[in-house]
Design an enzyme around this catalytic site. Sequence first.
Site, PDB file in Angstrom:
ATOM      1  N   ASP A  69     -18.528  62.708   3.593  1.00  0.00           N
ATOM      2  CA  ASP A  69     -17.498  63.364   4.045  1.00  0.00           C
ATOM      3  C   ASP A  69     -15.984  62.597   3.496  1.00  0.00           C
ATOM      4  OD1 ASP A  69     -15.121  64.382   6.039  1.00  0.00           O
ATOM      5  OD2 ASP A  69     -16.887  65.339   6.917  1.00  0.00           O
TER       6      ASP A  69
ATOM      7  N   THR B 220     -22.458  78.818   7.093  1.00  0.00           N
ATOM      8  CA  THR B 220     -22.517  80.280   7.161  1.00  0.00           C
ATOM      9  C   THR B 220     -21.561  80.823   6.318  1.00  0.00           C
ATOM     10  OG1 THR B 220     -23.100  80.237   9.594  1.00  0.00           O
ATOM     11  CG2 THR B 220     -21.936  82.216   8.941  1.00  0.00           C
TER      12      THR B 220
ATOM     13  N   LYS C  30     -15.197  83.975  14.721  1.00  0.00           N
ATOM     14  CA  LYS C  30     -15.035  83.994  13.133  1.00  0.00           C
ATOM     15  C   LYS C  30     -15.938  84.819  12.486  1.00  0.00           C
ATOM     16  CE  LYS C  30     -17.022  79.849  11.508  1.00  0.00           C
ATOM     17  NZ  LYS C  30     -17.917  80.402  10.329  1.00  0.00           N
TER      18      LYS C  30
ATOM     19  N   ARG D 134     -12.898  75.551  20.880  1.00  0.00           N
ATOM     20  CA  ARG D 134     -12.321  76.559  19.721  1.00  0.00           C
ATOM     21  C   ARG D 134     -12.751  78.016  20.473  1.00  0.00           C
ATOM     22  NH1 ARG D 134     -15.899  74.841  14.675  1.00  0.00           N
ATOM     23  NH2 ARG D 134     -17.487  74.554  16.374  1.00  0.00           N
TER      24      ARG D 134
ATOM     25  N   ASN E 160     -25.351  86.702  14.685  1.00  0.00           N
ATOM     26  CA  ASN E 160     -24.225  86.512  15.499  1.00  0.00           C
ATOM     27  C   ASN E 160     -23.644  87.984  15.743  1.00  0.00           C
ATOM     28  OD1 ASN E 160     -24.500  84.187  15.644  1.00  0.00           O
ATOM     29  ND2 ASN E 160     -22.998  83.269  14.116  1.00  0.00           N
TER      30      ASN E 160
ATOM     31  N   LEU F 239     -28.316  76.942  14.954  1.00  0.00           N
ATOM     32  CA  LEU F 239     -28.012  76.074  15.834  1.00  0.00           C
ATOM     33  C   LEU F 239     -27.383  76.691  17.144  1.00  0.00           C
ATOM     34  CD1 LEU F 239     -27.188  72.683  14.018  1.00  0.00           C
ATOM     35  CD2 LEU F 239     -29.286  73.596  14.667  1.00  0.00           C
ATOM     36  N   ARG F 240     -27.829  76.455  18.256  1.00  0.00           N
ATOM     37  CA  ARG F 240     -27.089  76.590  19.652  1.00  0.00           C
ATOM     38  C   ARG F 240     -26.213  75.447  20.344  1.00  0.00           C
ATOM     39  NH1 ARG F 240     -31.911  78.557  23.389  1.00  0.00           N
ATOM     40  NH2 ARG F 240     -32.609  76.653  22.155  1.00  0.00           N
ATOM     41  N   GLU F 241     -25.195  75.247  20.434  1.00  0.00           N
ATOM     42  CA  GLU F 241     -24.451  74.095  20.847  1.00  0.00           C
ATOM     43  C   GLU F 241     -25.096  73.829  22.376  1.00  0.00           C
ATOM     44  OE1 GLU F 241     -20.194  73.491  20.505  1.00  0.00           O
ATOM     45  OE2 GLU F 241     -20.210  74.794  18.943  1.00  0.00           O
TER      46      GLU F 241
ATOM     47  N   CYS G  34     -18.245  79.969  16.093  1.00  0.00           N
ATOM     48  CA  CYS G  34     -19.046  80.731  15.148  1.00  0.00           C
ATOM     49  C   CYS G  34     -18.750  82.517  15.407  1.00  0.00           C
ATOM     50  CB  CYS G  34     -20.672  80.533  15.650  1.00  0.00           C
ATOM     51  SG  CYS G  34     -21.274  78.845  15.175  1.00  0.00           S
TER      52      CYS G  34
END
Length: 447
Positions: A32, A124, A269, A336, A214, A156-158, A266
């Site tokens: 990163d 994504t 957006k 978010r 989504n 992925l699901r948070e 997700c």
Amino acid sequence: MSLKISVVGTGYLGVTHAACMAELGFEVIGVDVDPAKIKALSAGKLPFHEPGLDRLLEKHVESGRLRFTTDYDEVASWADVHFIGVGTPQRADGHGADMRFVDASVTELATRIRGKALIVGKSTVPVGTARRLESIIGTHAHPDAQISLAWNPEFLREGFAVKDTMSPDRLVIGCTDAHSEETLRVIYAQALEANTPLIVTDFETAELVKVAANAFLATKISFINSFAEVTETIGGDITVLADALGYDARIGRKFLNAGVGFGGGCLPKDIRALQARTSELGLTHTMGFLAEVDEINLRRRERVVRLAQTMLKDQLAGAQIAVLGVTFKPDSDDVRDSPALDIAVRLFNAGAEVSVYDPKGNTNAAARFPRLNYAPDLAAAVQNADLVLLLTEWDEFKTLLPADLEPLVGARKIIDGRNVLNRSRWEAAGWELVGMGQHYTPLDGQL
């Protein structure tokens, strides 16, 4: 085949994938550009909340199987497979996805890799991205490099990210060569041995799977919330309606819960980016229905504010309002595009004194909107409240009983924004409880 793996981007997706790859037995390095984030991760400190991931991170940092760096040269020379897990946020100047971070990551790798390597996209992205990235790789790759590209979307699901990575419900691989497929089959051997469905396809289909999923889920949520608008107007039980629909195997019950709407990093957006991308392709009307899906979703927030105003007899200014939950979903600290936080802010802007409590989200919410009062616990949040709003369905809130709040609140009024409380029990205890999708007639003389 002994593979060394890098993961580019150490946000929610990147850290989860890196830790899970280490758990599967691979040597992994995360990269990163943020030195502070790398320092924290190198110490085994997870910078966000995700159940079980903190233990996995600490375990493999200590074992040496997982490490982190800011050095692209080190990553490019060391790893065989590079997963791209950087963010694709909504652009500031429109609804499209901001692709700067994906493009920069692939460019950084392409200029440094020597020999054979595979770059795998997990972010994504708008359909057509992989073909465009192939051109970027072709432009920047060293003559001695043999770089393949594949697309392997995440699902992925948070709150369930570790499980969804280790035991996915399906695997999708978009690629153009046998080597890429073979390499990813090795990486996901454990899941494949457990008979996880595998779809091997082209780039475009692989890119579309995540946004299509989504868009469908967002549509399903807004579908039931559109019927909630009907039952709020004329009457009816939205939960029973959803139950009845759910028995139809073609429809199913999941994601048919009326509430304050969807949020997070997700769904909002992604449906906006999909509309923007199809418009770029000349398909101006193809995804037009998603604009209404988005609009229905946003109307749920205004519905709660109007309901609060009515329950308080148009006296929002100066009212003491307790908000329980500001994350967009439970088992996460993600605020978010959170409908709960947005509602809290709208009430504050209308003049209410808003006290917020969330088991994990207070810190992130305070960073975004510090002017709310963030309570250390539930009792402090509801103290002397004229109205309580349950907006995120944490277990701590779902199990609340009237007796838990009665000694603390100033008035027995509650909005159940997630329809998780037993309405009959609360009304029997003298509470005015209003859920989503419920026709509301104000009561007089409430405590």
